[in-house]
Design a protein around this motif. Sequence first.
Motif, PDB file in Angstrom:
ATOM      1  N   TRP A 226     -26.769  16.376  -4.370  1.00 42.89           N
ATOM      2  CA  TRP A 226     -26.440  17.367  -3.473  1.00 42.89           C
ATOM      3  C   TRP A 226     -24.873  17.920  -3.536  1.00 42.89           C
ATOM      4  O   TRP A 226     -24.642  18.897  -4.021  1.00 42.89           O
ATOM      5  CB  TRP A 226     -26.689  17.737  -2.073  1.00 42.89           C
ATOM      6  N   ASP A 227     -23.942  16.681  -3.800  1.00 45.91           N
ATOM      7  CA  ASP A 227     -22.507  16.748  -3.809  1.00 45.91           C
ATOM      8  C   ASP A 227     -22.389  16.601  -5.121  1.00 45.91           C
ATOM      9  O   ASP A 227     -22.971  16.021  -6.155  1.00 45.91           O
ATOM     10  CB  ASP A 227     -22.072  16.057  -2.912  1.00 45.91           C
ATOM     11  N   ASP A 228     -20.855  16.664  -5.510  1.00 43.31           N
ATOM     12  CA  ASP A 228     -20.324  16.609  -6.831  1.00 43.31           C
ATOM     13  C   ASP A 228     -20.048  15.189  -6.934  1.00 43.31           C
ATOM     14  O   ASP A 228     -19.534  14.724  -8.041  1.00 43.31           O
ATOM     15  CB  ASP A 228     -19.271  17.547  -7.147  1.00 43.31           C
ATOM     16  N   ASP A 229     -19.894  14.278  -6.157  1.00 42.55           N
ATOM     17  CA  ASP A 229     -19.447  12.987  -6.278  1.00 42.55           C
ATOM     18  C   ASP A 229     -20.280  11.964  -6.880  1.00 42.55           C
ATOM     19  O   ASP A 229     -21.449  11.741  -6.414  1.00 42.55           O
ATOM     20  CB  ASP A 229     -18.941  12.375  -4.685  1.00 42.55           C
ATOM     21  N   LEU A 230     -19.937  11.646  -7.937  1.00 42.89           N
ATOM     22  CA  LEU A 230     -20.571  10.484  -8.667  1.00 42.89           C
ATOM     23  C   LEU A 230     -19.543   9.322  -8.844  1.00 42.89           C
ATOM     24  O   LEU A 230     -18.954   9.352  -9.917  1.00 42.89           O
ATOM     25  CB  LEU A 230     -21.178  11.041  -9.958  1.00 42.89           C
ATOM     26  N   SER A 231     -19.535   8.645  -8.103  1.00 47.04           N
ATOM     27  CA  SER A 231     -18.281   7.591  -8.154  1.00 47.04           C
ATOM     28  C   SER A 231     -18.745   6.385  -9.291  1.00 47.04           C
ATOM     29  O   SER A 231     -19.947   6.155  -9.582  1.00 47.04           O
ATOM     30  CB  SER A 231     -18.310   6.618  -6.766  1.00 47.04           C
ATOM     31  N   GLY A 232     -17.741   6.085  -9.832  1.00 49.02           N
ATOM     32  CA  GLY A 232     -17.894   5.226 -11.027  1.00 49.02           C
ATOM     33  C   GLY A 232     -18.278   5.629 -12.237  1.00 49.02           C
ATOM     34  O   GLY A 232     -18.517   7.126 -12.382  1.00 49.02           O
ATOM     35  N   ASP A 233     -18.850   4.966 -13.344  1.00 46.71           N
ATOM     36  CA  ASP A 233     -19.026   5.649 -14.404  1.00 46.71           C
ATOM     37  C   ASP A 233     -20.645   5.856 -14.574  1.00 46.71           C
ATOM     38  O   ASP A 233     -21.522   5.221 -13.786  1.00 46.71           O
ATOM     39  CB  ASP A 233     -18.862   4.616 -15.730  1.00 46.71           C
ATOM     40  N   LEU A 234     -21.212   6.752 -15.274  1.00 48.00           N
ATOM     41  CA  LEU A 234     -22.595   7.230 -15.135  1.00 48.00           C
ATOM     42  C   LEU A 234     -23.388   6.080 -16.069  1.00 48.00           C
ATOM     43  O   LEU A 234     -23.031   5.755 -17.288  1.00 48.00           O
ATOM     44  CB  LEU A 234     -22.677   8.515 -16.018  1.00 48.00           C
ATOM     45  N   ASP A 235     -24.455   5.760 -15.278  1.00 44.55           N
ATOM     46  CA  ASP A 235     -25.288   4.570 -15.956  1.00 44.55           C
ATOM     47  C   ASP A 235     -26.413   5.523 -16.773  1.00 44.55           C
ATOM     48  O   ASP A 235     -27.589   5.852 -16.216  1.00 44.55           O
ATOM     49  CB  ASP A 235     -26.003   3.950 -14.837  1.00 44.55           C
ATOM     50  N   VAL A 236     -25.952   5.578 -18.103  1.00 46.46           N
ATOM     51  CA  VAL A 236     -26.938   6.539 -19.145  1.00 46.46           C
ATOM     52  C   VAL A 236     -28.270   5.846 -19.191  1.00 46.46           C
ATOM     53  O   VAL A 236     -29.288   6.716 -18.886  1.00 46.46           O
ATOM     54  CB  VAL A 236     -26.227   6.412 -20.421  1.00 46.46           C
ATOM     55  N   ARG A 237     -28.408   4.628 -19.073  1.00 47.48           N
ATOM     56  CA  ARG A 237     -29.741   3.759 -19.100  1.00 47.48           C
ATOM     57  C   ARG A 237     -30.567   4.288 -18.233  1.00 47.48           C
ATOM     58  O   ARG A 237     -31.698   4.703 -18.241  1.00 47.48           O
ATOM     59  CB  ARG A 237     -29.692   2.359 -19.215  1.00 47.48           C
ATOM     60  N   ARG A 238     -29.960   4.300 -16.669  1.00 45.93           N
ATOM     61  CA  ARG A 238     -30.871   4.801 -15.722  1.00 45.93           C
ATOM     62  C   ARG A 238     -31.121   6.153 -15.639  1.00 45.93           C
ATOM     63  O   ARG A 238     -32.212   6.638 -15.152  1.00 45.93           O
ATOM     64  CB  ARG A 238     -30.009   4.291 -14.347  1.00 45.93           C
ATOM     65  N   ALA A 239     -30.131   7.157 -15.942  1.00 48.44           N
ATOM     66  CA  ALA A 239     -30.469   8.722 -16.253  1.00 48.44           C
ATOM     67  C   ALA A 239     -31.352   8.923 -17.179  1.00 48.44           C
ATOM     68  O   ALA A 239     -32.290   9.505 -16.844  1.00 48.44           O
ATOM     69  CB  ALA A 239     -29.161   9.193 -16.591  1.00 48.44           C
ATOM     70  N   GLU A 240     -31.534   8.129 -18.421  1.00 52.02           N
ATOM     71  CA  GLU A 240     -32.424   8.376 -19.104  1.00 52.02           C
ATOM     72  C   GLU A 240     -33.859   7.990 -18.764  1.00 52.02           C
ATOM     73  O   GLU A 240     -34.997   8.697 -18.853  1.00 52.02           O
ATOM     74  CB  GLU A 240     -32.226   7.651 -20.493  1.00 52.02           C
ATOM     75  N   GLN A 241     -33.967   6.764 -17.866  1.00 51.08           N
ATOM     76  CA  GLN A 241     -35.428   6.534 -17.313  1.00 51.08           C
ATOM     77  C   GLN A 241     -35.670   7.560 -16.323  1.00 51.08           C
ATOM     78  O   GLN A 241     -36.809   7.537 -16.114  1.00 51.08           O
ATOM     79  CB  GLN A 241     -35.046   5.124 -16.668  1.00 51.08           C
TER      80      GLN A 241
END
Length: 350
Positions: A226-241
């Motif tokens: 809901w918010d725009d905070d995504l602390s740390g680096d984006l975990d691409v593997r998790r996003a793709e899963q």
Amino acid sequence: MANLFSYRIDNHGDNVRPDAIQQARKKFRAGEITTEERQQAEDDAILEFISFQRHLTLSCLSDGNFRDGDYRSAVLQSVAGFSRVPDAMDASGLGTWTVDGPLKQRKPIATDAARFLLDHTGFPVKVKLPSAAHIAAHTYTDGAERAYPGAAAVGDAVAEMLRDELELLFEIGVKFVQFDNPDYFTYLSGGEVGEMSFDEALSIDAAVVAGIERDEDQKVALTIGWDDDLSGDLDVRRAEQLFASDYDKYTFPFHTDAIVARNIPTLVPDDKQIGIGIVDAFDPELEDIDTVMARLDIALEQHDFDRIGLLPNRGFQPIHYRDAPLSIAQQRKKLEHVETFATMVWGNEA
């Protein structure tokens, strides 16, 4: 005319409750009116809300979740085994619930409310529910060990109920069902939530929709934040899963530059739709058109515009027993603002 297959102009849900509902619930808690009288107040408010939505160009209509206490209530108040912790709330004012015994569904979770909506409109109908993994992650405590060995087991039990409910919702004619799990923003930055791991959460939420039969114009979406905070680096593997699961659409906030920089839309497969939360449902100020269009241009460069839908970044009043950040009039202006952006993208076809 709105594209009914992509639901390109959307309303997140959890809309600002009119005073008539708030007063009826207050009187009901005080024992001054009956259950039937409270429900009549809800019915009247929902019918008025349907009329309000018809003056917009939304692709589908909802009941604003006017019957719920907060965005999780449809599940928590329909399933025996959950109990409210007296006077306990989190930092946002959300009431605390726990698992205190085996879970057993005691009444329909959403189908009765959906039938009322279907009976009173010829427009496509949308239903919004909390995800099974989100419910489990935030209700499992040490006391639940007597009934379940871990949060994932709670999630599995809720997922089975939600899957049955989803099948029935599609069977009775609901066109669009949205599940909310804002925890995925934590997961996508490499974190975990309570006793629930990312792998467990994804397995649970994916099981709700895996293999569900639906018509071409029936869609199921997952809200991943809901918010725009995504602390740390984006975990691409998790996003793709996450984006490989059997949801038709993924909805996330896009109302500030923070999320744009993460390039999350680029990871959504071409056969999926994207819901972009383009206006802030908690800020009464209307967004600058040039700024938002520049942000939208980034998404449109990454994806075919027919795969994209626009909506507020979150519900306007996800906790109905807390004051809404916006008035009903301000909420209307925000929804009209979404329409403005949609018209700028799609023209008369919005």
